[in-house]
Motif scaffolding. Sequence first.
Motif, PDB file in Angstrom:
ATOM      1  N   LYS A 129     -31.598  15.254 -65.040  1.00  0.00           N
ATOM      2  CA  LYS A 129     -31.823  15.808 -66.383  1.00  0.00           C
ATOM      3  C   LYS A 129     -33.142  16.551 -66.426  1.00  0.00           C
ATOM      4  CE  LYS A 129     -29.109  12.464 -68.992  1.00  0.00           C
ATOM      5  NZ  LYS A 129     -29.131  11.380 -69.996  1.00  0.00           N
ATOM      6  N   ILE A 130     -34.121  15.996 -65.683  1.00  0.00           N
ATOM      7  CA  ILE A 130     -35.440  16.649 -65.654  1.00  0.00           C
ATOM      8  C   ILE A 130     -35.324  18.028 -65.050  1.00  0.00           C
ATOM      9  CG2 ILE A 130     -37.738  16.525 -64.630  1.00  0.00           C
ATOM     10  CD1 ILE A 130     -37.559  13.498 -64.850  1.00  0.00           C
ATOM     11  N   ASN A 131     -34.576  18.161 -63.972  1.00  0.00           N
ATOM     12  CA  ASN A 131     -34.395  19.461 -63.329  1.00  0.00           C
ATOM     13  C   ASN A 131     -33.722  20.457 -64.260  1.00  0.00           C
ATOM     14  OD1 ASN A 131     -35.588  18.612 -61.010  1.00  0.00           O
ATOM     15  ND2 ASN A 131     -33.677  17.952 -60.037  1.00  0.00           N
ATOM     16  N   ASN A 132     -32.719  19.989 -64.997  1.00  0.00           N
ATOM     17  CA  ASN A 132     -32.038  20.884 -65.939  1.00  0.00           C
ATOM     18  C   ASN A 132     -33.002  21.356 -67.010  1.00  0.00           C
ATOM     19  OD1 ASN A 132     -29.629  20.805 -64.652  1.00  0.00           O
ATOM     20  ND2 ASN A 132     -28.801  19.076 -65.828  1.00  0.00           N
ATOM     21  N   TYR A 133     -33.871  20.427 -67.464  1.00  0.00           N
ATOM     22  CA  TYR A 133     -34.838  20.780 -68.503  1.00  0.00           C
ATOM     23  C   TYR A 133     -35.819  21.821 -67.982  1.00  0.00           C
ATOM     24  CZ  TYR A 133     -38.571  20.169 -71.941  1.00  0.00           C
ATOM     25  OH  TYR A 133     -39.525  20.395 -72.891  1.00  0.00           O
ATOM     26  N   GLN A 134     -36.249  21.605 -66.727  1.00  0.00           N
ATOM     27  CA  GLN A 134     -37.212  22.541 -66.155  1.00  0.00           C
ATOM     28  C   GLN A 134     -36.601  23.917 -65.930  1.00  0.00           C
ATOM     29  OE1 GLN A 134     -38.392  20.382 -62.696  1.00  0.00           O
ATOM     30  NE2 GLN A 134     -40.096  19.355 -63.709  1.00  0.00           N
ATOM     31  N   ASN A 135     -35.284  23.990 -65.673  1.00  0.00           N
ATOM     32  CA  ASN A 135     -34.634  25.263 -65.403  1.00  0.00           C
ATOM     33  C   ASN A 135     -34.315  26.052 -66.674  1.00  0.00           C
ATOM     34  OD1 ASN A 135     -34.679  24.920 -62.671  1.00  0.00           O
ATOM     35  ND2 ASN A 135     -32.737  23.793 -62.623  1.00  0.00           N
ATOM     36  N   ARG A 137     -34.825  28.234 -69.994  1.00  0.00           N
ATOM     37  CA  ARG A 137     -35.823  29.244 -70.376  1.00  0.00           C
ATOM     38  C   ARG A 137     -36.413  28.872 -71.718  1.00  0.00           C
ATOM     39  NH1 ARG A 137     -35.611  33.167 -66.577  1.00  0.00           N
ATOM     40  NH2 ARG A 137     -37.799  33.232 -67.175  1.00  0.00           N
ATOM     41  N   ASP A 138     -37.738  28.890 -71.794  1.00  0.00           N
ATOM     42  CA  ASP A 138     -38.469  28.442 -72.999  1.00  0.00           C
ATOM     43  C   ASP A 138     -38.649  29.617 -73.962  1.00  0.00           C
ATOM     44  OD1 ASP A 138     -40.043  27.133 -74.802  1.00  0.00           O
ATOM     45  OD2 ASP A 138     -41.851  27.120 -73.550  1.00  0.00           O
ATOM     46  N   ILE A 139     -38.090  29.469 -75.174  1.00  0.00           N
ATOM     47  CA  ILE A 139     -38.185  30.542 -76.184  1.00  0.00           C
ATOM     48  C   ILE A 139     -38.874  30.000 -77.431  1.00  0.00           C
ATOM     49  CG2 ILE A 139     -36.889  32.118 -77.683  1.00  0.00           C
ATOM     50  CD1 ILE A 139     -34.771  32.292 -75.532  1.00  0.00           C
ATOM     51  N   LEU A 140     -39.893  30.722 -77.866  1.00  0.00           N
ATOM     52  CA  LEU A 140     -40.611  30.376 -79.096  1.00  0.00           C
ATOM     53  C   LEU A 140     -40.124  31.263 -80.230  1.00  0.00           C
ATOM     54  CD1 LEU A 140     -42.947  28.889 -80.583  1.00  0.00           C
ATOM     55  CD2 LEU A 140     -44.486  30.699 -79.747  1.00  0.00           C
ATOM     56  N   ILE A 141     -39.601  30.621 -81.326  1.00  0.00           N
ATOM     57  CA  ILE A 141     -39.114  31.372 -82.500  1.00  0.00           C
ATOM     58  C   ILE A 141     -40.168  31.252 -83.592  1.00  0.00           C
ATOM     59  CG2 ILE A 141     -37.268  31.614 -84.192  1.00  0.00           C
ATOM     60  CD1 ILE A 141     -35.447  30.072 -82.255  1.00  0.00           C
ATOM     61  N   VAL A 142     -40.566  32.404 -84.133  1.00  0.00           N
ATOM     62  CA  VAL A 142     -41.602  32.422 -85.191  1.00  0.00           C
ATOM     63  C   VAL A 142     -41.001  33.058 -86.457  1.00  0.00           C
ATOM     64  CG1 VAL A 142     -43.963  33.090 -85.770  1.00  0.00           C
ATOM     65  CG2 VAL A 142     -43.326  32.749 -83.362  1.00  0.00           C
ATOM     66  N   LEU A 167     -31.239  30.390 -85.659  1.00  0.00           N
ATOM     67  CA  LEU A 167     -31.558  30.908 -84.316  1.00  0.00           C
ATOM     68  C   LEU A 167     -31.665  29.769 -83.287  1.00  0.00           C
ATOM     69  CD1 LEU A 167     -34.143  33.758 -85.009  1.00  0.00           C
ATOM     70  CD2 LEU A 167     -31.997  33.982 -83.767  1.00  0.00           C
ATOM     71  N   SER A 168     -32.262  28.653 -83.731  1.00  0.00           N
ATOM     72  CA  SER A 168     -32.396  27.502 -82.829  1.00  0.00           C
ATOM     73  C   SER A 168     -31.043  27.001 -82.376  1.00  0.00           C
ATOM     74  CB  SER A 168     -33.159  26.366 -83.525  1.00  0.00           C
ATOM     75  OG  SER A 168     -34.478  26.746 -83.797  1.00  0.00           O
ATOM     76  N   GLU A 169     -30.112  26.849 -83.306  1.00  0.00           N
ATOM     77  CA  GLU A 169     -28.781  26.346 -82.963  1.00  0.00           C
ATOM     78  C   GLU A 169     -28.063  27.284 -81.985  1.00  0.00           C
ATOM     79  OE1 GLU A 169     -26.801  25.804 -86.677  1.00  0.00           O
ATOM     80  OE2 GLU A 169     -27.868  23.938 -87.168  1.00  0.00           O
ATOM     81  N   GLU A 195     -27.413  26.009 -78.109  1.00  0.00           N
ATOM     82  CA  GLU A 195     -26.018  25.980 -77.664  1.00  0.00           C
ATOM     83  C   GLU A 195     -25.842  26.752 -76.363  1.00  0.00           C
ATOM     84  OE1 GLU A 195     -21.617  27.360 -79.292  1.00  0.00           O
ATOM     85  OE2 GLU A 195     -23.297  27.228 -80.691  1.00  0.00           O
ATOM     86  N   ARG A 196     -26.654  27.769 -76.158  1.00  0.00           N
ATOM     87  CA  ARG A 196     -26.594  28.566 -74.919  1.00  0.00           C
ATOM     88  C   ARG A 196     -27.530  28.025 -73.831  1.00  0.00           C
ATOM     89  NH1 ARG A 196     -23.671  30.476 -78.502  1.00  0.00           N
ATOM     90  NH2 ARG A 196     -22.599  32.503 -78.348  1.00  0.00           N
ATOM     91  N   ASN A 197     -28.003  26.805 -74.018  1.00  0.00           N
ATOM     92  CA  ASN A 197     -28.795  26.100 -72.994  1.00  0.00           C
ATOM     93  C   ASN A 197     -30.216  26.634 -72.834  1.00  0.00           C
ATOM     94  OD1 ASN A 197     -28.760  23.858 -71.289  1.00  0.00           O
ATOM     95  ND2 ASN A 197     -28.544  25.148 -69.461  1.00  0.00           N
ATOM     96  N   TYR A 198     -30.777  27.194 -73.898  1.00  0.00           N
ATOM     97  CA  TYR A 198     -32.182  27.586 -73.888  1.00  0.00           C
ATOM     98  C   TYR A 198     -33.018  26.435 -74.430  1.00  0.00           C
ATOM     99  CZ  TYR A 198     -30.815  32.461 -73.120  1.00  0.00           C
ATOM    100  OH  TYR A 198     -30.298  33.612 -72.607  1.00  0.00           O
ATOM    101  N   GLN A 199     -34.249  26.350 -73.982  1.00  0.00           N
ATOM    102  CA  GLN A 199     -35.196  25.408 -74.585  1.00  0.00           C
ATOM    103  C   GLN A 199     -35.896  26.145 -75.729  1.00  0.00           C
ATOM    104  OE1 GLN A 199     -38.157  23.866 -71.912  1.00  0.00           O
ATOM    105  NE2 GLN A 199     -39.526  23.334 -73.610  1.00  0.00           N
TER     106      GLN A 199
END
Length: 524
Positions: A2-8, A10-15, A25-27, A31-35
């Motif tokens: 699970k840790i590996n999946n989390y690290q893989n 892509r981290d997106i910041l919504i403002v 936007l978060s949902e 759903e598309r597996n973005y962090q």
Amino acid sequence: MKINNYQNKRDILIVDDLPDNLRVLSEILIERNYQVRKAINGKTAIRAAQLSMPDLILLDIKMPEMDGYDVCKELKSNKKTAEIPIIFISALDDTIDKIKAFEVGGVDYVTKPFHVEEVLARIESQLTIQRQKKQLQKEIEQRKYTEEILHQSRAVLSSVLNSSLDGIAALQAIRDNSTGEIIDFRCLIVNPVIAKVFGKNKNDLVGKIGIRKIIDKIDNNLFNSLVKVVETGKSLSTDLYYQCDSLKYWFHFIAVKLGDGCSVTVKNITSRKETELELKKINLDLETFSRSVAHDLRNYINNINFAGNLLAEEINLDGSENEKELIDIINLSCDRTMSILEGITQLSQLKSEPIKPISFNLSPLVSEILNYLQNNEPRINIKFMIQDDVFVNADRKLLNIAIENLIKNAWKYTKKTDETIIEFGEIKSTEKLWQEKIKLIDISPLQFKQKSIYFIKDNGIGFNSVLEKELFTPFKKLHGDSDFDGTGIGLSIVRRIIELHDGVIWAESQLNQGAAFYFILATD
């Protein structure tokens, strides 16, 4: 996992200042597996980005206190966050708003309301660009590092080449387009020493064709020898004589295959070679002188011996016992002196004797010599133990001399035993006994790996093991003349013959317990 999946992810910041917009936007992105991280205003967004840089920012424009344009300017002004791609998402649809978004550093602009697939496509496009930029940056850094290492290596190589006392060059083969044959060489690398040997300036040689003409001036056969190195891969090592104007040189020339060409090393050995030639001339003069002296001495000794025999004939008629004894001493001394002269002559000839190794069976030779000795000096109780089919690779003529000396030595020192026992054989490198015997000498076993040990043993008087180092010294006798006759040269001849085969010989013995001689031939 699970840790590996989390690290893989892509981290997106919504403002966005509107919670509903953040939630929608978060949902979509989760759903598309973005962090996903969320910021409700500009200041919070800047702190979040500085604390942990996101892979991409989705930024609204119209927000209280600090709008999207100011947030973007702030992020772009900070070196740490300047490279984060920012996509503006806004209800503002005027061209001027879009232009301003790009001017402050945005990479894309999406108007509200938006199509989900469009937003996802734009996000993925920017993330791909960002990945490619990072990969390109890595490659650029790696290239810079490689170029720096290459630069340092070239500097070191240049320093080594320029400071080397030996000539060094790298040559590339030039081939005929139709036949593929080497017709010349191009000089890739050359240092000042070898340039001087060629009688050229370094800059006149590097990258140039026409080396063949220069090589031919040094030696007519050298070009063909270099071609052979390139075509066969077999290295060349030879001494060359070269005369330039009034100067005469000797060079040791080494060529080794390098790609479709060769590396060349040239060492000036003029001083050493001249010394060697002078020593060779001196040795030749000494050999000529020793032969002349030996010849004259033989004549004198033969004359003395002849005169002694004439006197003996007269004395036998009416001479006293004392006179007869004196005549016997003269004749015996003449015989011993002749034996010494023969030994000296044989030893001196061995120093320059070129060996011609062939494979042959040594066992019949040993039998032949022992049978000859038994016929000439018959003994009642004898026992010969000769191993069958002991093959060697050696100079037959020289090894015959060595074996004959060793067997005669064994025969001589067993004459006072009740039973004569002489043994000849081979110890193969795979036998345990091989390891035991090789330890008796101060050499590495690897030096003669897979080489057999040959031996001749006897049960004679033997010798004190403390005196073993003196055993092969010319004219050194470990037993008195009154007990055993001999010149003290035989074992010196044996050692010289073994050394001519790049081999080694040693002995093992205790006084009155027999002796064993072992030898290895590197040519075997």
